[in-house]
Design a protein around this motif. Structure first.
Motif, PDB file in Angstrom:
ATOM      1  N   ARG A 177     -25.697 -49.227   1.157  1.00 29.58           N
ATOM      2  CA  ARG A 177     -26.340 -48.069   1.795  1.00 29.58           C
ATOM      3  C   ARG A 177     -25.520 -46.798   1.551  1.00 29.58           C
ATOM      4  O   ARG A 177     -26.065 -45.730   1.289  1.00 29.58           O
ATOM      5  CB  ARG A 177     -26.519 -48.319   3.294  1.00 29.58           C
ATOM      6  CG  ARG A 177     -27.509 -49.425   3.615  1.00 29.58           C
ATOM      7  CD  ARG A 177     -27.862 -49.465   5.095  1.00 29.58           C
ATOM      8  NE  ARG A 177     -28.692 -48.332   5.495  1.00 29.58           N
ATOM      9  CZ  ARG A 177     -30.016 -48.302   5.402  1.00 29.58           C
ATOM     10  NH1 ARG A 177     -30.674 -49.344   4.903  1.00 29.58           N
ATOM     11  NH2 ARG A 177     -30.698 -47.232   5.779  1.00 29.58           N
ATOM     12  N   ASP A 178     -24.210 -46.915   1.652  1.00 26.16           N
ATOM     13  CA  ASP A 178     -23.348 -45.745   1.479  1.00 26.16           C
ATOM     14  C   ASP A 178     -23.477 -45.186   0.066  1.00 26.16           C
ATOM     15  O   ASP A 178     -23.602 -43.968  -0.126  1.00 26.16           O
ATOM     16  CB  ASP A 178     -21.895 -46.138   1.773  1.00 26.16           C
ATOM     17  CG  ASP A 178     -20.970 -44.941   1.843  1.00 26.16           C
ATOM     18  OD1 ASP A 178     -20.950 -44.277   2.881  1.00 26.16           O
ATOM     19  OD2 ASP A 178     -20.280 -44.664   0.835  1.00 26.16           O
ATOM     20  N   GLU A 179     -23.453 -46.059  -0.933  1.00 26.99           N
ATOM     21  CA  GLU A 179     -23.515 -45.603  -2.322  1.00 26.99           C
ATOM     22  C   GLU A 179     -24.875 -45.021  -2.681  1.00 26.99           C
ATOM     23  O   GLU A 179     -24.986 -44.207  -3.602  1.00 26.99           O
ATOM     24  CB  GLU A 179     -23.156 -46.767  -3.253  1.00 26.99           C
ATOM     25  CG  GLU A 179     -21.678 -47.141  -3.195  1.00 26.99           C
ATOM     26  CD  GLU A 179     -21.359 -48.387  -3.992  1.00 26.99           C
ATOM     27  OE1 GLU A 179     -22.308 -49.012  -4.520  1.00 26.99           O
ATOM     28  OE2 GLU A 179     -20.164 -48.733  -4.086  1.00 26.99           O
ATOM     29  N   ASN A 180     -25.925 -45.447  -1.958  1.00 27.83           N
ATOM     30  CA  ASN A 180     -27.271 -44.924  -2.199  1.00 27.83           C
ATOM     31  C   ASN A 180     -27.642 -43.789  -1.253  1.00 27.83           C
ATOM     32  O   ASN A 180     -28.817 -43.396  -1.167  1.00 27.83           O
ATOM     33  CB  ASN A 180     -28.292 -46.055  -2.085  1.00 27.83           C
ATOM     34  CG  ASN A 180     -28.142 -47.081  -3.188  1.00 27.83           C
ATOM     35  OD1 ASN A 180     -27.958 -46.723  -4.347  1.00 27.83           O
ATOM     36  ND2 ASN A 180     -28.204 -48.348  -2.841  1.00 27.83           N
ATOM     37  N   ASP A 181     -26.639 -43.264  -0.525  1.00 23.42           N
ATOM     38  CA  ASP A 181     -26.839 -42.156   0.414  1.00 23.42           C
ATOM     39  C   ASP A 181     -27.915 -42.488   1.458  1.00 23.42           C
ATOM     40  O   ASP A 181     -28.669 -41.605   1.890  1.00 23.42           O
ATOM     41  CB  ASP A 181     -27.216 -40.869  -0.329  1.00 23.42           C
ATOM     42  CG  ASP A 181     -26.068 -40.341  -1.174  1.00 23.42           C
ATOM     43  OD1 ASP A 181     -24.910 -40.640  -0.837  1.00 23.42           O
ATOM     44  OD2 ASP A 181     -26.325 -39.648  -2.172  1.00 23.42           O
ATOM     45  N   LYS A 198     -16.523 -37.764  -0.957  1.00 16.69           N
ATOM     46  CA  LYS A 198     -16.900 -37.302  -2.300  1.00 16.69           C
ATOM     47  C   LYS A 198     -17.070 -35.795  -2.378  1.00 16.69           C
ATOM     48  O   LYS A 198     -17.392 -35.254  -3.437  1.00 16.69           O
ATOM     49  CB  LYS A 198     -18.200 -37.986  -2.728  1.00 16.69           C
ATOM     50  CG  LYS A 198     -18.078 -39.496  -2.865  1.00 16.69           C
ATOM     51  CD  LYS A 198     -19.411 -40.114  -3.256  1.00 16.69           C
ATOM     52  CE  LYS A 198     -19.296 -41.630  -3.375  1.00 16.69           C
ATOM     53  NZ  LYS A 198     -20.615 -42.254  -3.713  1.00 16.69           N
ATOM     54  N   GLY A 199     -16.859 -35.096  -1.264  1.00 14.53           N
ATOM     55  CA  GLY A 199     -16.960 -33.638  -1.272  1.00 14.53           C
ATOM     56  C   GLY A 199     -18.360 -33.120  -1.512  1.00 14.53           C
ATOM     57  O   GLY A 199     -18.537 -31.997  -1.983  1.00 14.53           O
ATOM     58  N   ASN A 200     -19.387 -33.925  -1.183  1.00 19.26           N
ATOM     59  CA  ASN A 200     -20.770 -33.523  -1.454  1.00 19.26           C
ATOM     60  C   ASN A 200     -21.611 -33.380  -0.194  1.00 19.26           C
ATOM     61  O   ASN A 200     -22.829 -33.311  -0.254  1.00 19.26           O
ATOM     62  CB  ASN A 200     -21.432 -34.536  -2.400  1.00 19.26           C
ATOM     63  CG  ASN A 200     -21.458 -35.951  -1.815  1.00 19.26           C
ATOM     64  OD1 ASN A 200     -20.874 -36.209  -0.769  1.00 19.26           O
ATOM     65  ND2 ASN A 200     -22.127 -36.851  -2.503  1.00 19.26           N
ATOM     66  N   VAL A 201     -20.928 -33.352   0.978  1.00 18.12           N
ATOM     67  CA  VAL A 201     -21.655 -33.220   2.251  1.00 18.12           C
ATOM     68  C   VAL A 201     -21.452 -31.807   2.780  1.00 18.12           C
ATOM     69  O   VAL A 201     -20.333 -31.396   3.092  1.00 18.12           O
ATOM     70  CB  VAL A 201     -21.171 -34.261   3.281  1.00 18.12           C
ATOM     71  CG1 VAL A 201     -21.961 -34.107   4.585  1.00 18.12           C
ATOM     72  CG2 VAL A 201     -21.301 -35.671   2.723  1.00 18.12           C
ATOM     73  N   GLU A 202     -22.533 -31.072   2.901  1.00 16.02           N
ATOM     74  CA  GLU A 202     -22.438 -29.657   3.290  1.00 16.02           C
ATOM     75  C   GLU A 202     -21.985 -29.491   4.731  1.00 16.02           C
ATOM     76  O   GLU A 202     -21.207 -28.584   5.044  1.00 16.02           O
ATOM     77  CB  GLU A 202     -23.807 -28.990   3.091  1.00 16.02           C
ATOM     78  CG  GLU A 202     -23.819 -27.509   3.445  1.00 16.02           C
ATOM     79  CD  GLU A 202     -25.168 -26.886   3.205  1.00 16.02           C
ATOM     80  OE1 GLU A 202     -25.310 -25.661   3.422  1.00 16.02           O
ATOM     81  OE2 GLU A 202     -26.096 -27.615   2.792  1.00 16.02           O
TER      82      GLU A 202
END
Length: 907
Positions: free
Chosen positions: A630-634, A676-680
């Motif tokens: 689930r984590d890897e698939n957001d 991953k630095g991709n969460v706003e």
């Protein structure tokens, strides 16, 4: 046997029963002893390592099988019902009957082969060190004798497996666990000339040719009838003796006329298919390897580590880098690049601080090993998991898992070994199955072994003392070492001052940190790298006896965040299993989840979940696998956990909601948020105004400073560097008894000091605590198997024995149907059996099992929740100085007292 009636020698080096096992075989093949010894001698002469005495090893080879003729026997193996399964043969005891040469070293080599145990090698080394002509050799390399014995055994076993494959017994040719090589059959047009590939290839010459000869005994019809008659009369156990007699009668008749009727040539070559070397690639080999194995561009830290590992023969350094920047990949990618060169095949050992980290690291290793095996078609690579409860070897070929070997004697035969710090120390001191046990020290100290200690900051007290002793010993032995950390304090770093000049620092060196940040923002376009909003809810005081307020607050905030954004990935972290279970059940109730089919997104993960059986929906392995997917698939999830998932786990949550904890723990937990630095809009929410006393590492003044920092960060971005300044600066006080015990074991195993032998024989290796652990097992009552099988296959965990004390002060077993057992070795049956705990004594010498019966499921164990509570089966007796004493009352009329050593803080 008198000289007038000499016993005929049966000059066989190996016996082969070709085809499927049968009671009356058509023929049996025998390899001449001289052919076997000659081949082994030829292999030793071509061994590529020059740091050994070829003359001594050759003399040992000439002598090592000399007594085989006197000890040869054919045997039969039967099942439990006494029925035939197969024939085998034995030269048992031959190594103890060799002639005694004047050279003691050669004698030791000849007698030491086929054993390679810690006790025997140390005893032989001790005897050799007493000889003045050998003292200089051991002063240069304490493991010199072990290395020469290893070469003899390897040549012996390579020849043995080739003989099996060439002459015709594939069953006997199955890979030997001691052997550190893989033999595969090549193509050949000539049946009398066979080609084999050896990987890794340990010889100087590119091709070696060996001749294998054999004699054939064709059984007559009368021979076969005698064997069949025994079988028909139900006397299968006598088949071995009868066939042994028939073979020896055949030999007596034929010994003067027998000729070698079969001769086959084996050509041995290295497997050079698909070999890659970093130096052979384009201008930037680092980029090539990361692209091929990991499919991403390396950051500046990873590039520097790659260069350090690949370009230095024995790198030894500390790697300081923030959480979530790929420290694990920084090690494994350059290691696989070196593995690709095939020159003195390297090995990577990764000791982890806790078993809970193994599943994540296993999945990451597996991903890269599969990709590596795709680059090297036809070449096997392997991963070993060694934790004590799990000892498996996984082989990868052409991008797939070829096999999973469950043997408990894989003996570190792997390219990558994942283990725990406890088990690694155990192996470092040569503990394991009696035979071959010294292979662990040998392979740990092999010249091309890289040892990487991940999460170095997590060790404390006794484990930190042992960690320091272990790293120092490995460094002084010249081993390749990496210590990886994100939060190791300055006081702790000072303990590794000998590595200080080689530190790679991407935390405190500002230029490095800026390069790292620029890489994520400009190269990877991760605009939100290191951005996490911070909120502190400080109006909750945690009381371990009345934790309801904290539980309700954490639950309500988690549900509020969940309902606000459907895509949130939320981690809720607390300090106790009871709190985690309570919060999980509250969330489950609020979301109206009534079955596992309805629950795809809510997870509970803690240290009291069992991984036996692994097939269970709620086993640690399956839980973590589903969570990672689930984590890897957001995909959205809520994870309720304890510190079991605090370090090393590669999760990328959008929200971290945590109970107030020590600053180093907060930094680690924060590393699972926006990794991953991709969460706003990533956010960290801390709940509580006090740290539970049982985990608090801060003084009152340090705690107040910590709170001041948290207050200053409220409604701003989380700053791990500011939090790092709050980590306790208290010096660690080494337990002198642990230091002394490590020193005794070190002197025994690596300096052959027999005065320390008793310490090793007691098996007392204190790795984390003086408090011993026991196995807690849940018996569902549904299995009709033996007690031993129930205990091995039922859900279970390891628990410190002091967690099972009834603190009320008098003996009242809190739960009925709870029994205490210990493993006892039965000499009659030659196996370990479970017996009720009967005898007093030292807890360290007892392997205890506490079984909880099914009627207690609601109180202690639940398949979904794990071990909710622990049975209080012991009471404290009056302490005896430095000893802690516990009493167990199996009945009203009987009691058993066991003891163990107190920690210094208790003494």
């Amino acid at each position: 046997m008198s000289k007038s009636n000499p016993q005929p020698f049966f000059k066989f080096g190996r016996v082969f029963f070709s085809g499927e096992p049968t009671i009356a075989p058509d023929k049996i093949l025998f390899q001449p002893l001289g052919n076997h010894v000659g081949n082994v001698r030829q292999l030793a002469r071509k061994w590529q390592d020059d740091n050994f005495s070829l003359e001594r090893v050759i003399e040992g080879i000439n002598l090592h099988d000399k007594a085989k003729p006197q000890t040869f026997k054919i045997r039969v193996e039967t099942n439990k019902r006494g029925e035939f399964t197969k024939y085998t043969y034995s030269f048992k005891g031959h190594r103890f009957k060799v002639d005694e040469p004047q050279n003691l070293w050669v004698q030791a080599l000849a007698r030491g082969h086929h054993d390679y145990s810690t006790k025997e090698i140390i005893k032989d080394t001790y005897q050799l060190k007493k000889d003045p002509k050998y003292q200089k050799i051991f002063s240069k390399d304490p493991l010199q004798y072990a290395k020469e014995l290893y070469i003899l055994e390897m040549c012996d076993q390579i020849e043995a497996e080739l003989a099996c494959r060439v002459i015709g017994d594939d069953e006997q040719a199955k890979s030997r666990t001691f052997m550190d090589f893989t033999i595969t059959k090549g193509t050949s047009e000539d049946s009398n000339h066979r080609v084999f590939y050896l990987d890794p290839y340990p010889f100087k010459e590119p091709t070696i040719t060996l001749n294998f000869r054999s004699w054939t005994y064709n059984l007559s019809d009368e021979d076969k009838n005698q064997l069949q008659q025994l079988h028909e009369n139900g006397k299968d156990k006598e088949l071995g003796g009868k066939l042994n007699t028939l073979v020896k009668e055949w030999w007596k008749k034929s010994e003067h006329t027998i000729s070698e009727d079969r001769a086959i040539t084996a050509i041995i070559k290295p497997d050079n298919s698909n070999t890659y070397s970093p130096s052979e690639k384009s201008e930037n080999a680092i980029l090539w390897w990361y692209r091929e194995l990991a499919n991403f561009q390396p950051n500046p830290m990873q590039e520097e580590v790659f260069q350090t590992i690949v370009k230095n023969k024995h790198p030894a350094f500390i790697l300081k880098a923030p959480t979530g920047v790929g420290k694990f990949e920084a090690i494994i990618i350059p290691f696989l690049a070196m593995l690709s060169t095939k020159e003195d095949r390297p090995r990577l050992i990764i000791p982890l601080p806790a078993r809970s980290l193994l599943e994540d690291q296993k999945q990451r290793c597996e991903k890269y090993l599969k990709q590596f095996s795709l680059l090297h078609k036809g070449r096997e690579v392997s991963l070993v998991i060694d934790t004590g409860t799990e000892m498996n070897r996984y082989v990868y070929l052409d991008g797939e898992i070829k096999s999973s070997n469950n043997s408990r004697r894989h003996l570190y035969k792997g390219d990558i070994i994942l283990t725990t710090i406890d088990k690694f120390i155990y192996r470092y001191f040569g503990y394991g199955d009696k035979q071959k046990s010294f292979i662990f020290p040998y392979r740990i100290h092999h010249g091309n072994t890289l040892i990487c200690f991940d999460e170095a900051h997590t060790y404390d007290d006794i484990s930190f003392t042992n960690f320091c002793s272990l790293v120092k010993a490995l460094y002084e032995a010249g081993r390749s070492l990496v210590l990886m950390t994100a939060t190791l304090s300055q006081n702790h770093l000072e303990r590794f001052d000998y590595l200080a000049d080689n530190m790679i620092d991407y935390i405190d060196v500002q230029d490095n940190l800026e390069k790292l940040n620029n890489f994520y923002q400009q190269i990877l376009k991760q605009d939100y790298s290191n951005l996490k909003q911070f909120e502190w809810v400080d109006d909750i005081v945690y009381d371990v006896k009345e934790p309801t307020n904290l539980q309700q607050k954490l639950t309500s905030i988690a549900l509020e965040e969940w309902n606000s954004t459907p895509s949130h990935r939320i981690i809720v972290s607390v300090e106790t299993v009871k709190d985690a279970i309570a919060i999980y059940e509250k969330i489950k109730q609020k979301l109206n989840i009534k079955s596992s089919e309805q629950n795809e997104f809510l997870f509970l993960y803690h240290g009291r979940l069992s991984d036996i059986p692994k097939t269970s929906h709620y086993s640690r392995t399956n839980l973590y696998k589903r969570l990672k997917e689930r984590d890897e698939n957001d995909q959205a999830y809520i994870l309720v956990t304890t510190s079991a998932i605090e370090v090393g786990c590669d999760l990328n949550s959008t929200r971290l909601i945590t109970q107030l904890c020590n600053p180093e723990s907060l930094i680690q937990r924060a590393g699972r948020c926006n990794r991953k630095g991709n969460v706003e809009d990533a956010k960290i929410i801390v709940i509580g105004n006090n740290i539970p006393e049982f985990i608090n590492t801060l003084s009152e003044a340090e705690l107040e400073d910590y709170k001041t920092i948290l207050k200053g960060l409220h409604a701003r971005n989380f700053d791990p560097k500011a939090i790092m300044n709050c980590v306790s600066t208290k010096q660690k006080i080494d337990d002198y008894r642990v230091v002394e015990l490590f020193s005794l074991l070190q002197d025994y195993v690596y300096n052959a000091d027999l005065t320390c032998q008793s310490a090793h024989e007691k098996g007392l290796v204190i790795t984390r605590s003086w408090t011993p652990s026991v196995t807690l097992v849940y018996d569902d009552g549904k299995q009709g198997d033996s007690l031993e099988k129930i205990v091995k296959e039922s859900p279970q965990i390891q628990v410190p024995i002091d967690r099972l004390i009834n603190n009320e002060g008098n003996y009242t077993n809190q739960y009925a149907n709870v029994s205490v057992y210990e493993w006892i070795y039965d000499k009659e049956e030659t196996r370990y059996k479970l017996e009720p705990l009967k005898y007093r004594g030292c807890a360290y010498s007892k392997d205890m099992v506490i079984k909880v019966c099914a009627v207690q499921e609601g109180a202690i164990y639940d398949h979904e929740l794990g071990f909710k509570d622990l049975p209080r089966v012991f009471i404290k007796c009056r302490s005896n100085g430095y000893q802690e004493r516990l009493q167990y009352n199996p009945t009203k009329d009987r009691s058993v007292v066991i003891n163990y050593t107190k920690a210094l803080t208790q003494d």
